[in-house]
Design a protein around this motif. Structure first.
Motif, PDB file in Angstrom:
ATOM      1  N   UNK A 189     -16.044   3.205  -2.009  1.00 44.37           N
ATOM      2  CA  UNK A 189     -15.891   2.106  -1.060  1.00 44.37           C
ATOM      3  C   UNK A 189     -15.534   0.805  -1.749  1.00 44.37           C
ATOM      4  N   UNK A 190     -16.181   0.541  -2.875  1.00 42.57           N
ATOM      5  CA  UNK A 190     -15.860  -0.671  -3.631  1.00 42.57           C
ATOM      6  C   UNK A 190     -14.411  -0.623  -4.144  1.00 42.57           C
ATOM      7  N   UNK A 191     -14.017   0.537  -4.670  1.00 46.02           N
ATOM      8  CA  UNK A 191     -12.653   0.670  -5.179  1.00 46.02           C
ATOM      9  C   UNK A 191     -11.627   0.557  -4.051  1.00 46.02           C
ATOM     10  N   UNK A 192     -11.974   1.090  -2.873  1.00 48.20           N
ATOM     11  CA  UNK A 192     -11.079   0.975  -1.721  1.00 48.20           C
ATOM     12  C   UNK A 192     -10.893  -0.482  -1.325  1.00 48.20           C
ATOM     13  N   UNK A 193     -11.999  -1.242  -1.305  1.00 51.29           N
ATOM     14  CA  UNK A 193     -11.910  -2.656  -0.943  1.00 51.29           C
ATOM     15  C   UNK A 193     -11.020  -3.416  -1.920  1.00 51.29           C
ATOM     16  N   UNK A 246      -5.680  -5.946  -3.140  1.00 55.68           N
ATOM     17  CA  UNK A 246      -4.429  -6.024  -3.899  1.00 55.68           C
ATOM     18  C   UNK A 246      -3.221  -5.806  -3.000  1.00 55.68           C
ATOM     19  N   UNK A 247      -3.328  -4.851  -2.084  1.00 54.10           N
ATOM     20  CA  UNK A 247      -2.220  -4.564  -1.171  1.00 54.10           C
ATOM     21  C   UNK A 247      -1.947  -5.749  -0.256  1.00 54.10           C
ATOM     22  N   UNK A 248      -2.995  -6.399   0.229  1.00 48.19           N
ATOM     23  CA  UNK A 248      -2.815  -7.546   1.121  1.00 48.19           C
ATOM     24  C   UNK A 248      -2.229  -8.735   0.369  1.00 48.19           C
ATOM     25  N   UNK A 249      -2.643  -8.917  -0.864  1.00 46.66           N
ATOM     26  CA  UNK A 249      -2.141 -10.053  -1.634  1.00 46.66           C
ATOM     27  C   UNK A 249      -0.693  -9.879  -2.048  1.00 46.66           C
ATOM     28  N   UNK A 250      -0.294  -8.645  -2.363  1.00 42.15           N
ATOM     29  CA  UNK A 250       1.057  -8.399  -2.860  1.00 42.15           C
ATOM     30  C   UNK A 250       2.030  -7.931  -1.786  1.00 42.15           C
ATOM     31  N   UNK A 251       1.479  -7.409  -0.668  1.00 41.75           N
ATOM     32  CA  UNK A 251       2.334  -6.828   0.354  1.00 41.75           C
ATOM     33  C   UNK A 251       2.886  -5.472  -0.027  1.00 41.75           C
ATOM     34  N   UNK A 252       2.333  -4.871  -1.070  1.00 42.17           N
ATOM     35  CA  UNK A 252       2.816  -3.583  -1.581  1.00 42.17           C
ATOM     36  C   UNK A 252       1.780  -2.497  -1.298  1.00 42.17           C
ATOM     37  N   UNK A 253       2.090  -1.582  -0.370  1.00 42.48           N
ATOM     38  CA  UNK A 253       1.165  -0.520  -0.003  1.00 42.48           C
ATOM     39  C   UNK A 253       0.885   0.452  -1.120  1.00 42.48           C
ATOM     40  N   UNK A 255      -4.905  13.177  -2.092  1.00 41.55           N
ATOM     41  CA  UNK A 255      -4.361  11.851  -1.785  1.00 41.55           C
ATOM     42  C   UNK A 255      -5.308  11.148  -0.825  1.00 41.55           C
ATOM     43  N   UNK A 256      -5.548   9.868  -1.073  1.00 35.85           N
ATOM     44  CA  UNK A 256      -6.452   9.085  -0.237  1.00 35.85           C
ATOM     45  C   UNK A 256      -5.718   8.074   0.638  1.00 35.85           C
ATOM     46  N   UNK A 257      -4.427   7.867   0.431  1.00 31.95           N
ATOM     47  CA  UNK A 257      -3.723   6.809   1.163  1.00 31.95           C
ATOM     48  C   UNK A 257      -2.392   7.318   1.680  1.00 31.95           C
ATOM     49  N   UNK A 258      -1.832   6.550   2.615  1.00 33.76           N
ATOM     50  CA  UNK A 258      -0.533   6.919   3.180  1.00 33.76           C
ATOM     51  C   UNK A 258       0.609   6.132   2.548  1.00 33.76           C
ATOM     52  N   UNK A 259       0.305   5.377   1.477  1.00 34.20           N
ATOM     53  CA  UNK A 259       1.325   4.604   0.794  1.00 34.20           C
ATOM     54  C   UNK A 259       1.736   3.348   1.513  1.00 34.20           C
ATOM     55  N   UNK A 260       1.006   3.041   2.598  1.00 37.91           N
ATOM     56  CA  UNK A 260       1.430   1.889   3.402  1.00 37.91           C
ATOM     57  C   UNK A 260       0.257   0.997   3.800  1.00 37.91           C
ATOM     58  N   UNK A 261      -0.681   1.570   4.578  1.00 36.66           N
ATOM     59  CA  UNK A 261      -1.735   0.697   5.101  1.00 36.66           C
ATOM     60  C   UNK A 261      -3.018   1.441   5.492  1.00 36.66           C
ATOM     61  N   UNK A 262      -3.160   2.703   5.117  1.00 36.48           N
ATOM     62  CA  UNK A 262      -4.366   3.472   5.422  1.00 36.48           C
ATOM     63  C   UNK A 262      -4.931   4.036   4.121  1.00 36.48           C
ATOM     64  N   UNK A 263      -6.250   3.896   3.947  1.00 31.18           N
ATOM     65  CA  UNK A 263      -6.924   4.356   2.737  1.00 31.18           C
ATOM     66  C   UNK A 263      -8.263   4.962   3.122  1.00 31.18           C
ATOM     67  N   UNK A 275      -5.567  -4.689  16.069  1.00 27.68           N
ATOM     68  CA  UNK A 275      -4.506  -4.631  15.072  1.00 27.68           C
ATOM     69  C   UNK A 275      -5.111  -4.758  13.678  1.00 27.68           C
ATOM     70  N   UNK A 276      -4.519  -4.057  12.712  1.00 27.60           N
ATOM     71  CA  UNK A 276      -5.078  -4.082  11.361  1.00 27.60           C
ATOM     72  C   UNK A 276      -3.955  -3.953  10.336  1.00 27.60           C
ATOM     73  N   UNK A 277      -3.903  -4.904   9.410  1.00 27.66           N
ATOM     74  CA  UNK A 277      -2.915  -4.808   8.330  1.00 27.66           C
ATOM     75  C   UNK A 277      -3.257  -3.668   7.380  1.00 27.66           C
ATOM     76  N   UNK A 278      -4.553  -3.354   7.240  1.00 29.96           N
ATOM     77  CA  UNK A 278      -4.989  -2.193   6.476  1.00 29.96           C
ATOM     78  C   UNK A 278      -6.167  -1.547   7.189  1.00 29.96           C
ATOM     79  N   UNK A 279      -6.238  -0.228   7.103  1.00 27.52           N
ATOM     80  CA  UNK A 279      -7.321   0.535   7.717  1.00 27.52           C
ATOM     81  C   UNK A 279      -8.003   1.346   6.622  1.00 27.52           C
ATOM     82  N   UNK A 280      -9.336   1.231   6.517  1.00 26.06           N
ATOM     83  CA  UNK A 280     -10.104   2.074   5.609  1.00 26.06           C
ATOM     84  C   UNK A 280     -10.831   3.122   6.444  1.00 26.06           C
ATOM     85  N   UNK A 281     -10.477   4.369   6.239  1.00 27.69           N
ATOM     86  CA  UNK A 281     -11.131   5.464   6.953  1.00 27.69           C
ATOM     87  C   UNK A 281     -12.371   5.903   6.192  1.00 27.69           C
TER      88      UNK A 281
END
Length: 330
Positions: A229-233, A238-245, A197-205, A78-84
Motif C-alpha cells: 500500500x505504501x509503495x502504491x501510494x 509519481x504518476x500524478x506529478x509526471x503525468x506518466x502512467x 502485473x499490478x497496473x494497467x499502465x495508465x491509471x489503475x494500480x 472521477x479519479x485520476x488514479x484508482x488504487x484497487x
C-alpha cells in the motif's frame, strides 16, 4: 509446531514478537487516519470502472449509510488514479488488469471462539499453535491463534474437495476446545502468489490481497499489504506529478526487489514440506534445531532472508540434506 504424530516443538521468539491484528479496530484506525489527512470517506460497494469523454476514470459504486446496510443509491466519482485494494479476487483487478482473474487462490476458514475459563491441558494463551497434519490440511496447516479473550481456530487448502469445516472441528477436538463458545465463522480466498502485473499502465494500480501479496507457507498478509500500500501510494504520487502512467510499475518492481526472494523460497518450502505427512514430520523435526529457529525468526521479524552467520547456513544445509536423504530419524 505440532507434527502428524503429535511431536511438539516450542520455538521461543527472542527479542521480538508475533503480532495478532484485530481487523475491526485496525481497519477503522486506517480509515480514520486517511480521513485525518484529507480523504473523503464513502461507504458502498464497487460496481464498475468507466471513462468520461476526456479519458478520466469514473468509479461507480452503490452507496450505503452504514456497513451492512442495503444499497441506497448509485453514485460515481472521477479519479485520476484508482488504487484497487479490494481483496483477493479483486473486482477492480478483473476489470482493469489483464489476466488478473487467473491468479490461483486457496480458501481459508476459521472459527472465532471465546477463550474458555477452564483452560485445556497444555493451553497457553501467549503461544500460537501450528498443526502440520494431512487430516487438517492436505497442503497447508491448521492453527490455534490466541487473540486475548478470543481464539482463532482454522485451516486452509487449495483442494476444493477437502472439508475445511470438518477439519476445524477435528482441530477443536484435538486441542480441547470443542466446548468453547463459537462467536463467528469466517472464510475467505487467499491468493497463492503475486500477480504478474499490478497496473494497467495508465491509471489503475493494485495493492494488498488484490495484488496477491500473501506469503506462501505462512499465509501472512497484513505486513505485506501495508508495505504494498505504501509503495502504491508513492507510485501514484509519481504518476500524478509526471503525468506518466508508466510510473505505476514501480510499485510491483520495488516490492518484488525487497520481498520476491522470500516469496520464492517460501513457495518452494510449502510445495515440498507440506506435500505429505512423512515430510511434515521431518519438517517439524528440523525446526527443533536452534540454528533453524534463530535464522527463521530473524528472517520473519526483519522480513528478509538473513545473510549473516554463514556457518549456520552451512550447518542447516547439511542437516536438511540428512533429512531429505533419510539419514536422520524424524
Amino acid at each position: 509446531m505440532v507434527s502428524p504424530t503429535d511431536k511438539r516443538v516450542d520455538i521461543p521468539i527472542e527479542n521480538g514478537f508475533v503480532g495478532m491484528v484485530d481487523r475491526d479496530a485496525f481497519d477503522e484506525w486506517l480509515r480514520a487516519r486517511a480521513a485525518g489527512s484529507g480523504a473523503q470517506r464513502q461507504i458502498g460497494s464497487f460496481e464498475r470502472l468507466t471513462r468520461d469523454d476526456d479519458g478520466v476514470s469514473v468509479v461507480h459504486y452503490q452507496a450505503r449509510e452504514r456497513p451492512g446496510d442495503a444499497a441506497s443509491a448509485p453514485r460515481s466519482v472521477r479519479a485520476r488514479c484508482v488504487i484497487g485494494a479490494d481483496g483477493a479476487r479483486s473486482a477492480v483487478a478483473r476489470q482493469a488488469i489483464a489476466g488478473a482473474e487467473r491468479n490461483p487462490c486457496v480458501f481459508a476458514y476459521h472459527e472465532i471462539v471465546r477463550a474458555p475459563l477452564a483452560k485445556p491441558v497444555g493451553y497457553d494463551g501467549s503461544r500460537c499453535d501450528v498443526y502440520y497434519r494431512g487430516s487438517l490440511s492436505p497442503d497447508f496447516y491448521g492453527w490455534v491463534f490466541p487473540h486475548g479473550d478470543t481464539l482463532s481456530i482454522g485451516t486452509g487448502s487449495a483442494d476444493k474437495g477437502f472439508s475445511l469445516r470438518a477439519a476445524v472441528g477435528r482441530l477443536r477436538s484435538d486441542s480441547g476446545l470443542q466446548g468453547a463458545q463459537t462467536l463467528r465463522r469466517e472464510g475467505a480466498p487467499i491468493p497463492m502468489k503475486p500477480l504478474r502485473r499490478w497496473d494497467n499502465g495508465r491509471d489503475v494500480l493494485l495493492a494488498g490481497d488484490a495484488a496477491g501479496v500473501v506469503a506462501p507457507a505462512s499465509g501472512e498478509c497484513i505486513y505485506y499489504a501495508m508495505a504494498s500500500g505504501r509503495l502504491a501510494a508513492e507510485a501514484v504520487e509519481s504518476a500524478l506529478q509526471t503525468g506518466d502512467g508508466r510510473c505505476l510499475r514501480q510499485a510491483r518492481r520495488r516490492f518484488m526487489k525487497a520481498h520476491g526472494t522470500v516469496f520464492r523460497v517460501l513457495g518452494v518450502m510449502q510445495w515440498f514440506w507440506y506435500s505429505s505427512d512423512r515430510r511434515r514430520e521431518r519438517f517439524v523435526t528440523i525446526c527443533e534445531d536452534r540454528d533453524v529457529q534463530q535464522l527463521t525468526f530473524e528472517s520473519y521479524m526483519n522480513k528478509e532472508l538473513v545473510r549473516k552467520k554463514p556457518m549456520a547456513h552451512v550447518r542447516i544445509f547439511f542437516k536438511d540434506m540428512g533429512h531429505l536423504l533419510g539419514l536422520v530419524r524424524a
